[in-house]
Structure formats: structure tokens, C-alpha cells
Design a protein around this motif. Structure first.
Motif, PDB file in Angstrom:
ATOM      1  N   ARG A  76     -67.708  64.096 212.526  1.00  0.00           N
ATOM      2  CA  ARG A  76     -66.630  64.836 213.180  1.00  0.00           C
ATOM      3  C   ARG A  76     -65.321  64.718 212.403  1.00  0.00           C
ATOM      4  O   ARG A  76     -64.606  65.710 212.220  1.00  0.00           O
ATOM      5  CB  ARG A  76     -66.437  64.323 214.611  1.00  0.00           C
ATOM      6  N   LEU A  77     -65.013  63.531 211.892  1.00  0.00           N
ATOM      7  CA  LEU A  77     -63.782  63.347 211.118  1.00  0.00           C
ATOM      8  C   LEU A  77     -63.822  64.140 209.811  1.00  0.00           C
ATOM      9  O   LEU A  77     -62.803  64.705 209.389  1.00  0.00           O
ATOM     10  CB  LEU A  77     -63.550  61.865 210.832  1.00  0.00           C
ATOM     11  N   GLU A  79     -65.500  66.935 209.348  1.00  0.00           N
ATOM     12  CA  GLU A  79     -65.332  68.338 209.719  1.00  0.00           C
ATOM     13  C   GLU A  79     -63.870  68.653 210.008  1.00  0.00           C
ATOM     14  O   GLU A  79     -63.349  69.692 209.584  1.00  0.00           O
ATOM     15  CB  GLU A  79     -66.193  68.673 210.933  1.00  0.00           C
ATOM     16  N   GLU A  80     -63.189  67.744 210.707  1.00  0.00           N
ATOM     17  CA  GLU A  80     -61.772  67.951 210.997  1.00  0.00           C
ATOM     18  C   GLU A  80     -60.951  67.971 209.712  1.00  0.00           C
ATOM     19  O   GLU A  80     -60.031  68.780 209.576  1.00  0.00           O
ATOM     20  CB  GLU A  80     -61.251  66.862 211.931  1.00  0.00           C
ATOM     21  N   ALA A  81     -61.273  67.090 208.769  1.00  0.00           N
ATOM     22  CA  ALA A  81     -60.548  67.065 207.495  1.00  0.00           C
ATOM     23  C   ALA A  81     -60.756  68.372 206.740  1.00  0.00           C
ATOM     24  O   ALA A  81     -59.803  68.923 206.161  1.00  0.00           O
ATOM     25  CB  ALA A  81     -61.017  65.877 206.655  1.00  0.00           C
ATOM     26  N   ASN A  82     -61.976  68.911 206.767  1.00  0.00           N
ATOM     27  CA  ASN A  82     -62.246  70.183 206.102  1.00  0.00           C
ATOM     28  C   ASN A  82     -61.476  71.319 206.767  1.00  0.00           C
ATOM     29  O   ASN A  82     -60.909  72.186 206.089  1.00  0.00           O
ATOM     30  CB  ASN A  82     -63.744  70.494 206.106  1.00  0.00           C
ATOM     31  N   GLU A  83     -61.469  71.318 208.109  1.00  0.00           N
ATOM     32  CA  GLU A  83     -60.737  72.366 208.832  1.00  0.00           C
ATOM     33  C   GLU A  83     -59.244  72.297 208.525  1.00  0.00           C
ATOM     34  O   GLU A  83     -58.599  73.332 208.326  1.00  0.00           O
ATOM     35  CB  GLU A  83     -60.978  72.229 210.332  1.00  0.00           C
ATOM     36  N   GLU A  84     -58.699  71.085 208.483  1.00  0.00           N
ATOM     37  CA  GLU A  84     -57.276  70.933 208.171  1.00  0.00           C
ATOM     38  C   GLU A  84     -56.979  71.402 206.759  1.00  0.00           C
ATOM     39  O   GLU A  84     -55.947  72.037 206.515  1.00  0.00           O
ATOM     40  CB  GLU A  84     -56.851  69.479 208.359  1.00  0.00           C
ATOM     41  N   HIS A  87     -57.045  75.163 206.773  1.00  0.00           N
ATOM     42  CA  HIS A  87     -55.858  75.681 207.455  1.00  0.00           C
ATOM     43  C   HIS A  87     -54.631  75.535 206.553  1.00  0.00           C
ATOM     44  O   HIS A  87     -53.802  76.444 206.480  1.00  0.00           O
ATOM     45  CB  HIS A  87     -55.634  74.942 208.777  1.00  0.00           C
TER      46      HIS A  87
END
Length: 94
Positions: A76-77, A79-84, A87
Motif C-alpha cells: 500500500r505504501l 502504491e501511494e508513493a507511485n500515485e504521489e 500526481h
């Protein structure tokens, strides 16, 4: 900014530590399996339900749920880093 500077080194350290722990976990699992097999054999020889139950308990991984939670958290972390990062890239182009 900071993600490009700190994230790659953090990931490298995390991957190296994870691989070392994986090697350690494999040897621990092998020992655990040998002990469980020995206890099962002794339970058969002595016709002992207590040893059989102990063998079952030894073969169970008490940290399986914790390991799964940690792996899920890491995924999950990441994936969040990739999304950030995506963005930020989008914001930079706008």
C-alpha cells in the motif's frame, strides 16, 4: 523534491533488510519443520496425543498474520508513493 532524494535510498535499505530477513525466515521455517516432524514421529512411537498436539502447534507459524499485514502495508505504501509521484508529475506539467 524530497521523494526523489530520500525514497530511492530508503527502498534500497528496505529491500536489503527484507532479503536478509527472508533468508533468516527460511532457515527458521526449516528448523521448525524438522522439529515438528521429529515430534510427530515421537508421538507415533509413544502413542502420545500430547506430542502430536505439540507437533501441530510447532508447525504453525505464529507470525503469519503479522507478516501478511506488514507485506500488505508495504504494498500500500509503494502504491501511494507511485500515485504521489504521478500526481507530482502531472502538477509539474500543468
Amino acid at each position: 523534491g524530497n521523494a526523489e532524494k530520500h525514497l530511492p535510498s530508503l527502498l534500497q535499505d528496505t529491500v536489503a533488510a527484507a532479503l536478509a530477513q527472508l533468508r533468516s525466515a527460511n532457515t527458521m521455517q526449516a528448523r521448525q519443520a524438522r522439529v515438528a516432524t521429529y515430534l510427530r514421529n515421537q508421538a507415533k512411537v509413544h502413542n502420545s496425543r500430547v506430542l502430536s498436539a505439540l507437533a501441530d502447534r510447532v508447525s504453525d507459524d505464529p507470525f503469519a498474520k503479522v507478516k501478511k499485514m506488514i507485506k500488505d502495508l508495504i504494498v500500500r505504501l509503494m502504491e501511494e508513493a507511485n500515485e504521489e509521484a504521478e500526481h507530482k508529475g502531472w502538477c509539474d506539467t500543468e
